[in-house]
Design a protein around this motif. Structure first.
Motif, mmCIF file in Angstrom:
data_model
loop_
_atom_site.group_PDB
_atom_site.id
_atom_site.type_symbol
_atom_site.label_atom_id
_atom_site.label_comp_id
_atom_site.label_asym_id
_atom_site.label_seq_id
_atom_site.Cartn_x
_atom_site.Cartn_y
_atom_site.Cartn_z
ATOM 1 N N MET A 117 7.811 -8.184 -0.322
ATOM 2 C CA MET A 117 7.822 -7.730 1.222
ATOM 3 C C MET A 117 7.804 -6.220 1.336
ATOM 4 O O MET A 117 7.101 -5.982 2.332
ATOM 5 C CB MET A 117 8.872 -8.537 1.787
ATOM 6 N N LYS A 118 8.639 -5.634 0.815
ATOM 7 C CA LYS A 118 8.636 -4.109 1.011
ATOM 8 C C LYS A 118 7.350 -3.421 0.720
ATOM 9 O O LYS A 118 6.905 -2.402 1.048
ATOM 10 C CB LYS A 118 9.737 -3.468 0.127
ATOM 11 N N GLN A 119 6.912 -3.842 -0.643
ATOM 12 C CA GLN A 119 5.540 -2.991 -1.093
ATOM 13 C C GLN A 119 4.487 -3.724 -0.095
ATOM 14 O O GLN A 119 3.443 -2.789 0.212
ATOM 15 C CB GLN A 119 5.265 -3.721 -2.419
ATOM 16 N N SER A 120 4.469 -4.743 0.584
ATOM 17 C CA SER A 120 3.246 -5.260 1.405
ATOM 18 C C SER A 120 3.670 -4.416 2.604
ATOM 19 O O SER A 120 2.318 -3.865 3.482
ATOM 20 C CB SER A 120 3.290 -6.685 1.774
ATOM 21 N N VAL A 121 4.552 -4.330 3.032
ATOM 22 C CA VAL A 121 5.035 -3.635 4.390
ATOM 23 C C VAL A 121 4.641 -1.903 4.144
ATOM 24 O O VAL A 121 3.662 -1.432 5.254
ATOM 25 C CB VAL A 121 6.457 -3.378 4.738
ATOM 26 N N VAL A 122 4.625 -1.391 3.271
ATOM 27 C CA VAL A 122 4.093 -0.076 2.762
ATOM 28 C C VAL A 122 2.904 0.148 2.874
ATOM 29 O O VAL A 122 2.454 0.884 3.347
ATOM 30 C CB VAL A 122 4.998 0.540 1.555
ATOM 31 N N VAL A 123 1.999 -0.897 2.221
ATOM 32 C CA VAL A 123 0.752 -0.883 2.142
ATOM 33 C C VAL A 123 0.105 -1.105 3.442
ATOM 34 O O VAL A 123 -0.649 -0.274 3.731
ATOM 35 C CB VAL A 123 0.190 -1.815 1.274
ATOM 36 N N ILE A 124 0.673 -1.986 4.514
ATOM 37 C CA ILE A 124 0.141 -2.073 5.518
ATOM 38 C C ILE A 124 0.153 -0.764 6.242
ATOM 39 O O ILE A 124 -0.717 -0.321 7.328
ATOM 40 C CB ILE A 124 0.582 -3.686 6.239
ATOM 41 N N VAL B 64 -2.711 1.533 8.069
ATOM 42 C CA VAL B 64 -2.884 1.717 9.735
ATOM 43 C C VAL B 64 -2.833 3.368 9.734
ATOM 44 O O VAL B 64 -3.720 3.926 10.558
ATOM 45 C CB VAL B 64 -1.695 1.041 10.483
ATOM 46 N N ILE B 65 -1.832 4.215 9.428
ATOM 47 C CA ILE B 65 -2.073 5.295 9.303
ATOM 48 C C ILE B 65 -3.146 6.051 9.147
ATOM 49 O O ILE B 65 -3.680 7.154 9.663
ATOM 50 C CB ILE B 65 -0.899 6.133 8.614
ATOM 51 N N LEU B 66 -3.792 5.679 7.682
ATOM 52 C CA LEU B 66 -4.879 6.255 7.246
ATOM 53 C C LEU B 66 -6.179 5.796 8.475
ATOM 54 O O LEU B 66 -7.221 6.786 8.522
ATOM 55 C CB LEU B 66 -5.401 5.934 5.856
ATOM 56 N N GLY B 67 -6.353 4.717 8.732
ATOM 57 C CA GLY B 67 -7.145 4.238 9.775
ATOM 58 C C GLY B 67 -7.239 5.050 11.091
ATOM 59 O O GLY B 67 -8.254 5.433 11.387
ATOM 60 N N VAL B 68 -5.934 5.170 11.533
ATOM 61 C CA VAL B 68 -5.748 6.246 12.627
ATOM 62 C C VAL B 68 -6.453 7.720 12.548
ATOM 63 O O VAL B 68 -6.988 8.140 13.132
ATOM 64 C CB VAL B 68 -4.366 6.094 13.380
ATOM 65 N N ILE B 69 -6.145 8.274 11.230
ATOM 66 C CA ILE B 69 -6.408 9.532 10.735
ATOM 67 C C ILE B 69 -8.181 9.376 10.717
ATOM 68 O O ILE B 69 -8.552 10.498 11.374
ATOM 69 C CB ILE B 69 -5.925 9.966 9.642
ATOM 70 N N ILE B 70 -8.576 8.509 10.093
ATOM 71 C CA ILE B 70 -10.138 8.453 9.912
ATOM 72 C C ILE B 70 -10.740 8.495 11.442
ATOM 73 O O ILE B 70 -11.772 9.269 11.373
ATOM 74 C CB ILE B 70 -10.248 7.529 8.889
ATOM 75 N N SER B 71 -10.197 7.526 12.055
ATOM 76 C CA SER B 71 -10.813 7.346 13.492
ATOM 77 C C SER B 71 -10.822 8.681 14.282
ATOM 78 O O SER B 71 -11.548 9.112 15.230
ATOM 79 C CB SER B 71 -10.070 6.246 14.237
ATOM 80 N N VAL B 72 -9.414 9.360 14.397
ATOM 81 C CA VAL B 72 -9.323 10.606 14.827
ATOM 82 C C VAL B 72 -10.263 11.537 14.389
ATOM 83 O O VAL B 72 -10.980 12.480 15.257
ATOM 84 C CB VAL B 72 -8.012 11.113 14.751
#
Length: 74
Positions: free
Chosen positions: A41-48, A52-60
């Motif tokens: 669960m911890k590793q899955s949360v970190v991956v998600i 999301v952070i990389l998706g926001v950075i790429i879209s900006v």
């Protein structure tokens, strides 16, 4: 008659490698160590979160580059 014996020998030999292959596969599956639920669960949360952070950075960055290109074209 010899041909029948040869073909019978070939089919018997053909079944042995499959059986040993499946036994090897089963032995390898028994060696697998699965992570516990908390770690998973911890590793899955970190991956998600990172995704999301990389998706926001790429879209900006994409929006910024698009605006720069639009300014150059006008």
């Amino acid at each position: 008659m010899q041909e029948k014996e040869k073909s019978a020998g070939k089919t018997a030999k053909a079944k042995e490698p499959k059986k040993s292959w499946f036994q090897g596969l089963k032995a390898e599956f028994n060696k697998i160590v699965w992570t516990d639920r908390d770690t998973l669960m911890k590793q899955s949360v970190v991956v998600i979160v990172i995704t999301v952070i990389l998706g926001v950075i790429i879209s900006v960055m994409d929006a910024g580059i698009l605006e720069c290109i639009n300014l150059l074209i006008k």
